[in-house]
Write an enzyme that holds these catalytic residues in place. Structure first.
Site, short mmCIF file in Angstrom:
data_model
loop_
_atom_site.label_atom_id
_atom_site.label_comp_id
_atom_site.label_asym_id
_atom_site.label_seq_id
_atom_site.Cartn_x
_atom_site.Cartn_y
_atom_site.Cartn_z
N GLN A 70 36.72 42.22 51.79
CA GLN A 70 36.19 43.58 51.72
C GLN A 70 35.58 44.03 53.05
O GLN A 70 35.22 43.20 53.90
CB GLN A 70 35.10 43.65 50.65
CG GLN A 70 35.59 43.45 49.23
CD GLN A 70 34.44 43.57 48.25
OE1 GLN A 70 34.07 42.62 47.59
NE2 GLN A 70 33.87 44.76 48.15
N HIS A 71 35.43 45.32 53.19
CA HIS A 71 34.56 46.00 54.18
C HIS A 71 35.05 46.04 55.63
O HIS A 71 34.51 46.81 56.42
CB HIS A 71 33.14 45.39 54.21
CG HIS A 71 32.55 45.11 52.88
ND1 HIS A 71 32.40 46.09 51.92
CD2 HIS A 71 32.07 43.95 52.34
CE1 HIS A 71 31.84 45.53 50.85
NE2 HIS A 71 31.64 44.25 51.07
N ASP A 220 38.90 41.44 47.64
CA ASP A 220 39.13 40.08 47.10
C ASP A 220 38.26 39.77 45.88
O ASP A 220 38.72 39.10 44.95
CB ASP A 220 39.01 39.00 48.19
CG ASP A 220 37.69 38.98 48.94
OD1 ASP A 220 36.81 39.80 48.66
OD2 ASP A 220 37.56 38.12 49.83
#
Ligand SMILES: Nc1ncnc2c1ncn2[C@@H]1O[C@H](COP(=O)(O)OP(=O)(O)O)[C@@H](O)[C@H]1O
Ligand SMILES: O=C(CO)[C@@H](O)[C@H](O)COP(=O)(O)O
Length: 427
Positions: A70-71, A220
């Site tokens: 992520q991110h 994920d």
């Protein structure tokens, strides 16, 4: 028998599973490593994807989905070429940008109300502020911003799309409103670059040049929830590069303290989540320091008494995200001449790492997510010491599902859903 594939492009590696779309049985697997850095060119993920799927791994596959770390901030120019290496979720250089953004919007509660999370260095929105401040020439070239899984989906299909789960980790998407907050993107970056279109849970992103259907993909942790088949009220702990504690909820859980991020999941619901920066690699770093293998470290930890005879490790080896201490370092406390044994150090590492996740369970409870038991997954869940000590430290019954790549399985489940139009009923 139709085949579907799922990809887990996480921090340390890419893993791919090919499964029977009717039963979810895993038939083939591939993997390849990523560089060990917090700033990585997306081409490395494509190289790892190609390596993991080499040798005909995807032969006969009808649909594929991508779960990604992520991110991470992936910036593209007007030709959709990568502007600079991606800054990953565990890159803490944007900690000051996070503090500035909290101040700019009027405090942590304003962010929690707007997008369900309070900025910390991990979130995309803070990385964009850092880029605008520190690399204005590169920032000026940015036409589009996407996440790691979006970029891989783009490489596979040519479509610029994302899903609600991963979008909810940017800091400029409201999972409660199902809408981008371009005003917050402008606040962070000075303008609003193009963003990927948000697809529904079973909506396909497109097809590959070989005609394979590609699903929306997701973050994920959202893919892990899908892979485990978590329902409302279920919770999991993942011990990978990150440590995460998350549960499925039917309404958003915003937390002005910033401990819990009110993410969305990959099915149209919500995924309140607590994330620590120090998880499986606390175990590998401690084993390396002691000069032992991971299984020897397990044996050492299990030979020590609970509490490690007063030795306590605060394992902030990479700084920490929850609590928000990006510049912290680790500590070994309570040392005495008679308790400084390899066994106590090994035990203190396991207990210290799990304590951060135990605090995460308390934080989830504080926002109304009752955690009665957890399923333990991720590479670190294979540690015998972690398996044995987790129930004591987490304070809840712990189930260890059969070892599997649950993120990749979740991505495969999403691919099967996109292929058939029905969520698979795999056991
Ligand atoms: N038996 C084990 N004991 C402790 N750590 C382990 C064990 N097996 C794997 N790991 C660690 O788990 C991590 C990989 O977990 P994984 O969930 O695949 O991470 P990620 O998805 O973040 O890339 C690595 O740091 C690896 O060393
Ligand atoms: O930042 C988070 C969750 O908010 C991390 O969980 C990343 O999504 C990376 O996950 P792993 O590589 O550790 O699976």
């Amino acid at each position: 028998m139709a085949l579907v594939a799922g990809v887990d492009s996480s921090t340390q590696s890419t893993k791919v599973v090919v499964v029977d779309a009717d039963t979810g049985t895993v038939l083939r697997e591939g993997r390849a490593d990523h560089p060990d850095r917090t700033e990585v060119h997306p081409d490395e993920w494509w190289r790892a994807y190609r390596e993991a799927t080499a040798g005909g791994l995807l032969d006969g596959v009808s649909a594929i989905g991508v779960g990604g770390q992520q991110h991470g901030m992936v910036t593209l120019d007007e030709n959709r070429e990568v502007v600079r290496p991606a800054l990953l979720w565990n890159d803490t250089r944007s900690a000051d940008a996070a503090a500035d953004l909290i101040r700019d919007l009027g405090g942590p509660d304003s962010w929690a109300d707007a997008v369900g999370l309070v900025p910390v260095a991990s979130f995309t929105v803070t990385k964009l502020r850092w880029l605008a401040t520190h690399e204005p020439d590169l920032a000026a070239r940015v036409a589009t911003v996407v996440l790691p899984h979006d970029w891989l989906t783009y490489r596979l299909t040519g479509s610029l799309v994302t899903d609600r789960g991963d979008a909810s980790g940017t800091g400029y998407y409201s999972a409660a409103q199902n809408a981008y907050r371009t005003d917050l993107l402008e606040l962070a970056f000075g303008r609003a670059p193009e963003l990927p279109r948000v697809l529904g849970p079973s909506e396909p992103a497109g097809t590959t040049s070989d005609g394979v259907l590609v699903s929306a993909g997701t973050g994920d942790n959202m893919a892990a929830a899908l892979g485990l088949g978590l329902g409302v009220g279920d919770a999991a702990v993942s011990i990978g590069t990150s440590g995460t504690v998350f549960g499925v909820a039917d309404s958003i859980r915003a937390d002005g303290t910033g401990a819990v991020a009110g993410f969305a999941d990959a099915t149209g619901r919500f995924l309140p989540l607590v994330c620590t920066l120090n998880a499986a690699r606390v175990l590998t770093a401690t084993a390396a320091m002691l000069g032992v293998s991971l299984s020897e470290m397990d044996a050492l930890a299990l030979s020590a008494a609970p509490g490690a005879d007063g030795l306590t490790m605060v394992p902030y080896l990479d700084g920490e995200r929850t609590p928000n201490l990006p510049d912290a370092t680790g500590s070994l406390l309570g040392m005495r001449r008679d308790n400084m044994t390899p066994a106590n150090v090994a035990r203190a590492a396991v207990e210290g790492m799990l304590s951060g996740l135990g605090a995460g369970i308390e934080a989830l409870r504080a926002v109304g997510t009752d955690v009665k038991q957890v399923r333990l997954i991720g590479g670190g869940a294979q540690s015998k010491a972690v398996q044995a000590i987790a129930p004591e430290v987490l304070g809840v019954p712990v189930t260890i599902p059969a070892p599997a790549e649950y993120v990749a399985l979740g991505a495969a489940r999403q691919a099967a859903w996109a292929l058939t139009g029905e969520p698979p009923t795999w056991s």
